[in-house]
Enzyme design. Structure first.
Site, PDB file in Angstrom:
ATOM      1  N   CYS A  47      -5.435  29.324   3.689  1.00  0.00           N
ATOM      2  CA  CYS A  47      -6.608  29.699   2.904  1.00  0.00           C
ATOM      3  C   CYS A  47      -6.240  29.729   1.415  1.00  0.00           C
ATOM      4  O   CYS A  47      -5.101  29.985   1.045  1.00  0.00           O
ATOM      5  CB  CYS A  47      -7.126  31.061   3.344  1.00  0.00           C
ATOM      6  SG  CYS A  47      -8.681  31.541   2.538  1.00  0.00           S
ATOM      7  N   ARG A  81      -3.952  36.057  -2.203  1.00  0.00           N
ATOM      8  CA  ARG A  81      -2.987  37.001  -1.636  1.00  0.00           C
ATOM      9  C   ARG A  81      -2.108  36.382  -0.558  1.00  0.00           C
ATOM     10  O   ARG A  81      -1.198  37.026  -0.049  1.00  0.00           O
ATOM     11  CB  ARG A  81      -3.738  38.205  -1.047  1.00  0.00           C
ATOM     12  CG  ARG A  81      -4.568  38.959  -2.070  1.00  0.00           C
ATOM     13  CD  ARG A  81      -5.585  39.867  -1.396  1.00  0.00           C
ATOM     14  NE  ARG A  81      -6.593  39.099  -0.653  1.00  0.00           N
ATOM     15  CZ  ARG A  81      -7.602  39.646   0.024  1.00  0.00           C
ATOM     16  NH1 ARG A  81      -7.735  40.961   0.069  1.00  0.00           N
ATOM     17  NH2 ARG A  81      -8.472  38.881   0.650  1.00  0.00           N
ATOM     18  N   CYS A 134     -10.276  37.776   5.476  1.00  0.00           N
ATOM     19  CA  CYS A 134     -10.640  36.477   4.887  1.00  0.00           C
ATOM     20  C   CYS A 134     -12.109  36.493   4.438  1.00  0.00           C
ATOM     21  O   CYS A 134     -13.020  36.667   5.249  1.00  0.00           O
ATOM     22  CB  CYS A 134     -10.410  35.353   5.890  1.00  0.00           C
ATOM     23  SG  CYS A 134     -10.745  33.711   5.201  1.00  0.00           S
ATOM     24  N   ASP A 166      -7.047  31.912  -0.596  1.00  0.00           N
ATOM     25  CA  ASP A 166      -6.940  33.323  -0.999  1.00  0.00           C
ATOM     26  C   ASP A 166      -5.654  33.572  -1.808  1.00  0.00           C
ATOM     27  O   ASP A 166      -4.555  33.198  -1.388  1.00  0.00           O
ATOM     28  CB  ASP A 166      -6.944  34.191   0.264  1.00  0.00           C
ATOM     29  CG  ASP A 166      -7.165  35.656  -0.060  1.00  0.00           C
ATOM     30  OD1 ASP A 166      -8.191  36.203   0.373  1.00  0.00           O
ATOM     31  OD2 ASP A 166      -6.309  36.253  -0.752  1.00  0.00           O
ATOM     32  N   HIS A 203      -5.851  34.521   7.883  1.00  0.00           N
ATOM     33  CA  HIS A 203      -5.377  35.830   7.431  1.00  0.00           C
ATOM     34  C   HIS A 203      -6.451  36.894   7.603  1.00  0.00           C
ATOM     35  O   HIS A 203      -7.653  36.579   7.594  1.00  0.00           O
ATOM     36  CB  HIS A 203      -4.932  35.758   5.963  1.00  0.00           C
ATOM     37  CG  HIS A 203      -6.049  35.482   5.010  1.00  0.00           C
ATOM     38  ND1 HIS A 203      -6.682  36.470   4.286  1.00  0.00           N
ATOM     39  CD2 HIS A 203      -6.677  34.327   4.680  1.00  0.00           C
ATOM     40  CE1 HIS A 203      -7.627  35.927   3.532  1.00  0.00           C
ATOM     41  NE2 HIS A 203      -7.652  34.629   3.753  1.00  0.00           N
TER      42      HIS A 203
END
Ligand SMILES: [Zn+2]
Length: 204
Positions: A41, A45, A103, A43, A100
């Site tokens: 992803c 993080r 999400c 993302d 994750h």
């Protein structure tokens, strides 16, 4: 540059680079030969190189919203071109599909998107919808659970990947291993799906 934080960070990196110059120049000279393709992803993080303590040259990476692999007949070429290059030209031995917890893409899939003006997002996230629908079919009386949908989406994308003929062949011959992973933002731990009993077990 946007922040002094990043500027200082790059200065640190340049210092590291100088310290390990031989290694970097070798990579530049000889080219890359990563063993792993990571589909994760976008993302901020969930940073594959950080999670795996990986070095430059280790992981060939593709990240998009909700770690999606569009179905082979979808006409989407971005993700599939990365896979094609990694598998046919770099000869990676592993493909990791890593979802994750928390999400945002999957949260959107679970929400009502019918009035959304974010056309690109809605168009993209439709490739995760079958994960939600599968859970709804299994349990029509309750809203699909957030974490269950995240996990189901990883398995759905693995299915999509295996629909590519050349991937299926390499997977069956054992030339390539496909891993369905979940990264937990709360613990920093990765678990892998065991397709025999559908359990998720920490990889280390
Ligand atoms: Zn995400």
């Amino acid at each position: 540059l946007p922040t002094t934080h990043l500027k200082d960070g790059h200065q640190n990196y340049k210092n590291e680079f100088k310290k390990n110059e031989e290694q970097f120049l070798k990579l530049a000279r000889e080219g890359q030969s990563p063993k792993v393709l990571w589909i994760g992803c976008s993302d901020s993080r969930v940073i594959p190189e950080k999670i795996m303590s990986a070095n430059p040259g280790d992981i060939f990476t593709h990240r998009n919203i909700a770690n999606i692999i569009p179905p082979k007949d979808s006409g989407e070429n971005c993700t599939s071109s990365v896979i094609e290059y990694a598998v046919k030209h770099l000869n990676v031995e592993h493909i990791v599909i890593c979802g994750h917890t928390e999400c945002g893409g999957i949260k959107a899939v679970l929400s009502d998107q019918s009035n959304s003006e974010d056309k690109a997002l809605v168009n993209w996230l439709k490739y995760a919808n079958p994960a939600k629908e599968k859970l709804l079919n299994q349990n029509p009386n309750s809203e699909p659970d957030y974490l269950d949908t995240i996990k189901q989406n990883v398995l759905l994308q693995k299915e999509n990947l295996l629909n590519y003929e050349y991937i299926k062949n390499k997977s069956q011959s054992g030339d390539i291993k496909i891993h369905a992973w979940l990264y937990d933002l709360h613990t920093g731990t990765i678990s892998a799906n065991n397709n025999k009993d559908n359990s998720w077990q920490n990889i280390v």
